[in-house]
Design a protein around this motif. Structure first.
Motif, PDB file in Angstrom:
ATOM      1  N   LEU A 183     -34.644  61.867  74.516  1.00 26.61           N
ATOM      2  CA  LEU A 183     -34.551  60.499  73.980  1.00 26.61           C
ATOM      3  C   LEU A 183     -35.786  59.667  74.310  1.00 26.61           C
ATOM      4  CD1 LEU A 183     -30.859  59.796  75.067  1.00 26.61           C
ATOM      5  CD2 LEU A 183     -31.657  60.298  72.759  1.00 26.61           C
ATOM      6  N   VAL A 184     -36.554  60.145  75.286  1.00 26.77           N
ATOM      7  CA  VAL A 184     -37.743  59.412  75.724  1.00 26.77           C
ATOM      8  C   VAL A 184     -38.917  60.386  75.795  1.00 26.77           C
ATOM      9  CG1 VAL A 184     -38.812  58.159  77.667  1.00 26.77           C
ATOM     10  CG2 VAL A 184     -36.410  57.738  77.102  1.00 26.77           C
ATOM     11  N   GLU A 185     -40.060  59.961  75.266  1.00 32.00           N
ATOM     12  CA  GLU A 185     -41.272  60.768  75.385  1.00 32.00           C
ATOM     13  C   GLU A 185     -42.367  59.929  76.009  1.00 32.00           C
ATOM     14  OE1 GLU A 185     -42.233  62.308  71.513  1.00 32.00           O
ATOM     15  OE2 GLU A 185     -40.675  63.865  71.653  1.00 32.00           O
ATOM     16  N   GLU A 186     -43.232  60.594  76.761  1.00 32.95           N
ATOM     17  CA  GLU A 186     -44.354  59.887  77.384  1.00 32.95           C
ATOM     18  C   GLU A 186     -45.643  60.637  77.102  1.00 32.95           C
ATOM     19  OE1 GLU A 186     -43.977  59.319  81.645  1.00 32.95           O
ATOM     20  OE2 GLU A 186     -46.100  58.809  81.828  1.00 32.95           O
ATOM     21  N   GLU A 187     -46.670  59.922  76.677  1.00 32.07           N
ATOM     22  CA  GLU A 187     -47.990  60.542  76.510  1.00 32.07           C
ATOM     23  C   GLU A 187     -49.045  59.502  76.840  1.00 32.07           C
ATOM     24  OE1 GLU A 187     -49.319  61.163  72.363  1.00 32.07           O
ATOM     25  OE2 GLU A 187     -47.421  60.248  71.773  1.00 32.07           O
ATOM     26  N   GLU A 188     -50.263  59.975  77.034  1.00 33.84           N
ATOM     27  CA  GLU A 188     -51.339  59.040  77.305  1.00 33.84           C
ATOM     28  C   GLU A 188     -52.004  58.657  75.979  1.00 33.84           C
ATOM     29  OE1 GLU A 188     -54.512  60.153  80.147  1.00 33.84           O
ATOM     30  OE2 GLU A 188     -53.538  58.563  81.298  1.00 33.84           O
ATOM     31  N   LEU A 245     -52.091  60.640  61.176  1.00 27.75           N
ATOM     32  CA  LEU A 245     -53.241  61.395  61.682  1.00 27.75           C
ATOM     33  C   LEU A 245     -52.808  62.794  62.125  1.00 27.75           C
ATOM     34  CD1 LEU A 245     -55.044  58.718  63.929  1.00 27.75           C
ATOM     35  CD2 LEU A 245     -55.307  59.138  61.474  1.00 27.75           C
ATOM     36  N   SER A 246     -53.728  63.743  61.962  1.00 28.75           N
ATOM     37  CA  SER A 246     -53.470  65.094  62.476  1.00 28.75           C
ATOM     38  C   SER A 246     -53.651  65.059  63.994  1.00 28.75           C
ATOM     39  CB  SER A 246     -54.465  66.083  61.862  1.00 28.75           C
ATOM     40  OG  SER A 246     -55.772  65.776  62.326  1.00 28.75           O
ATOM     41  N   ASP A 247     -53.188  66.101  64.673  1.00 29.10           N
ATOM     42  CA  ASP A 247     -53.355  66.165  66.128  1.00 29.10           C
ATOM     43  C   ASP A 247     -54.834  66.096  66.510  1.00 29.10           C
ATOM     44  OD1 ASP A 247     -50.672  66.284  66.402  1.00 29.10           O
ATOM     45  OD2 ASP A 247     -50.551  68.437  66.817  1.00 29.10           O
ATOM     46  N   GLU A 248     -55.669  66.730  65.698  1.00 31.07           N
ATOM     47  CA  GLU A 248     -57.116  66.735  65.983  1.00 31.07           C
ATOM     48  C   GLU A 248     -57.682  65.313  65.853  1.00 31.07           C
ATOM     49  OE1 GLU A 248     -55.724  68.956  63.778  1.00 31.07           O
ATOM     50  OE2 GLU A 248     -55.729  70.588  65.244  1.00 31.07           O
ATOM     51  N   GLN A 249     -57.254  64.605  64.811  1.00 33.99           N
ATOM     52  CA  GLN A 249     -57.744  63.231  64.610  1.00 33.99           C
ATOM     53  C   GLN A 249     -57.279  62.315  65.744  1.00 33.99           C
ATOM     54  OE1 GLN A 249     -56.138  62.814  60.643  1.00 33.99           O
ATOM     55  NE2 GLN A 249     -58.172  62.863  59.699  1.00 33.99           N
ATOM     56  N   LYS A 250     -56.036  62.502  66.167  1.00 34.30           N
ATOM     57  CA  LYS A 250     -55.525  61.694  67.297  1.00 34.30           C
ATOM     58  C   LYS A 250     -56.352  61.944  68.548  1.00 34.30           C
ATOM     59  CE  LYS A 250     -50.716  61.383  65.750  1.00 34.30           C
ATOM     60  NZ  LYS A 250     -49.383  61.993  65.808  1.00 34.30           N
ATOM     61  N   TYR A 270     -47.831  55.842  77.106  1.00 32.02           N
ATOM     62  CA  TYR A 270     -47.157  55.309  75.922  1.00 32.02           C
ATOM     63  C   TYR A 270     -45.765  55.931  75.886  1.00 32.02           C
ATOM     64  CZ  TYR A 270     -46.149  54.512  70.969  1.00 32.02           C
ATOM     65  OH  TYR A 270     -45.566  54.138  69.790  1.00 32.02           O
ATOM     66  N   TYR A 271     -44.747  55.083  75.867  1.00 28.39           N
ATOM     67  CA  TYR A 271     -43.367  55.578  75.888  1.00 28.39           C
ATOM     68  C   TYR A 271     -42.754  55.405  74.505  1.00 28.39           C
ATOM     69  CZ  TYR A 271     -44.378  55.119  80.780  1.00 28.39           C
ATOM     70  OH  TYR A 271     -44.991  55.235  82.001  1.00 28.39           O
ATOM     71  N   SER A 272     -42.141  56.460  74.024  1.00 32.19           N
ATOM     72  CA  SER A 272     -41.541  56.355  72.696  1.00 32.19           C
ATOM     73  C   SER A 272     -40.157  56.988  72.666  1.00 32.19           C
ATOM     74  CB  SER A 272     -42.456  56.991  71.653  1.00 32.19           C
ATOM     75  OG  SER A 272     -42.676  58.343  71.979  1.00 32.19           O
ATOM     76  N   PHE A 273     -39.407  56.597  71.647  1.00 32.55           N
ATOM     77  CA  PHE A 273     -38.032  57.073  71.461  1.00 32.55           C
ATOM     78  C   PHE A 273     -37.963  57.886  70.177  1.00 32.55           C
ATOM     79  CE2 PHE A 273     -37.293  52.623  73.348  1.00 32.55           C
ATOM     80  CZ  PHE A 273     -37.396  53.097  74.646  1.00 32.55           C
ATOM     81  N   PRO A 274     -38.038  59.218  70.277  1.00 34.17           N
ATOM     82  CA  PRO A 274     -38.115  60.058  69.081  1.00 34.17           C
ATOM     83  C   PRO A 274     -36.914  59.934  68.140  1.00 34.17           C
ATOM     84  CG  PRO A 274     -37.941  61.400  71.088  1.00 34.17           C
ATOM     85  CD  PRO A 274     -38.145  59.992  71.527  1.00 34.17           C
ATOM     86  N   LYS A 275     -35.765  59.491  68.648  1.00 37.08           N
ATOM     87  CA  LYS A 275     -34.589  59.402  67.770  1.00 37.08           C
ATOM     88  C   LYS A 275     -34.554  58.087  66.992  1.00 37.08           C
ATOM     89  CE  LYS A 275     -32.429  63.259  69.087  1.00 37.08           C
ATOM     90  NZ  LYS A 275     -31.808  63.617  70.354  1.00 37.08           N
TER      91      LYS A 275
END
Ligand SMILES: [Mn+2]
Length: 364
Positions: A183-188, A245-250, A270-275
């Motif tokens: 329910l929660v994702e974290e990335e930089e 954006l593609s993964d490469e562009q990101k 950066y915290y996000s809610f995939p659902k």
């Protein structure tokens, strides 16, 4: 140990909620921690089929507490408000009618109203736990199926800036659980605000935290910067959005932005809610939106948003577009409630329910 004593106190409090057959009145502070905490409890009560009302208030006064005393609610739950006025409150309202879900340091540690307070469980109420976190543990005790409310707790944590130096205490537990549940994702990411709402070009031009010479505040420079990276300015529907954006562009945007940034830190978790969908995927954006709802006397919409009401979500994106620029961060205090209309007797309507604007109300 502190966690054990806290969870034992939570269990007792959840038993009180569960034992109630009459109406429960949730009174919450108008910031995002209050709104998210109130919505967590309202969701738990809704799922149990128990009658409740939610009222969001800018502050508690002797007069408003006296008014509460006249209500025939079986239990009054104060969320993110009240801990600093326990002596006054208990002189007006009987303690057995009250439950305090507030992480602020209490004016009376010995008060029976302070049994849930983090200060009584060797916890730091400014870092380990916020009111939405407390509400979450109550909801989870009432029914483990309420685990799906972890994103709302995170919205409250971020609203109170408790994640700033990394999560700790029970906040950290909730975030880990949210991640485990998917329910929660974290990335930089680059420290930009509005990833789900603005175009990539708009993000680069209008950023407050990330500064890039010749890009920030410079539409032509920002266009050239994106073109250099091979990022098209136009996407499927108007200007390119980040998710297109593609993964490469990101990756390119991240690396190049970090390299050219002149202000530290250029990146942040950066915290996000995939659902979730749209801007409700972005935890920080969600939190900012709830703060704006409270300050614009639209707290009822904030509660409805947290409870998944689609019409409230649509309405919020309309008014949010107009205020987003003046409310870039969740902790911003730039939007003040309109005191004059606090006493207004007009009402607003949402999903067929009428709300007095003087006390934002959401009822089952
Ligand atoms: Mn709070």
């Amino acid at each position: 140990m502190s966690r054990e004593t806290f969870l034992a106190a939570i269990k007792d409090a959840a038993d009180r909620i569960d034992a109630c057959e009459g109406e429960q009145l949730i009174i919450a502070d108008l910031d995002a921690d209050g709104i998210a905490g109130a919505a967590i409890l309202a969701s738990a009560l809704e799922r149990l089929g128990k009658p409740y009302q939610v009222q969001i208030v800018p502050h508690l006064t002797n007069r408003s507490v006296k008014r509460l005393a006249e209500k025939d609610a079986e239990l009054i739950i104060l969320v993110d408000i009240g801990a600093t006025h326990l002596k006054e409150i208990s002189s007006i309202l009987p303690e057995e009618k009250l439950l305090l879900v507030d992480h602020h340091y209490p004016d009376d540690l010995e008060s029976p109203l302070a049994t849930l307070n983090p200060a009584n469980h060797e916890m730091d109420g400014s870092k380990d736990i916020c009111s939405a976190t407390m509400a979450y543990f109550l909801a989870e005790d009432l029914d483990t199926a309420n685990e799906d409310l972890t994103p709302l707790a995170l919205v409250g944590i971020i609203a109170d800036a408790q994640e700033k130096d990394g999560f700790q205490g029970l906040n950290e537990e909730i975030v880990m659980l949210g991640k485990d549940l998917g329910l929660v994702e974290e990335e930089e990411r680059l420290k930009l605000f509005g990833y789900e709402r603005r175009s990539v070009l708009g993000l680069m031009i209008g950023s407050h935290d990330l500064k890039i010479e010749g890009v920030t505040g410079d539409p032509e420079g920002a266009k050239a910067f994106l073109q250099e990276l091979g990022i098209p300015l136009e996407g499927r529907r108007g200007q390119t959005r980040y998710w297109e954006l593609s993964d490469e562009q990101k990756e390119l945007l991240f690396e190049e932005g970090k390299k050219r940034a002149t202000k530290e830190p250029a990146v942040a978790p950066y915290y996000s809610f995939p659902k979730e969908r749209g801007m409700f995927k972005d935890a920080r954006q969600y939190s900012t939106l709830l703060n704006a709802c409270g300050r614009l006397e639209k707290a009822n919409i904030g509660i409805a948003i947290c409870m998944g009401d689609e019409s409230a979500r649509r309405e919020s994106s309309r008014f949010f577009a107009t205020i987003a620029s003046s409310c870039a961060m969740p902790t911003s205090g730039s939007l003040k409630p309109n005191e004059r209309s606090m006493s207004s007797s007009s009402s607003s309507t949402l999903a067929g329910i009428s709300f007095p604007t003087s006390w934002a109300l959401f009822a089952r």
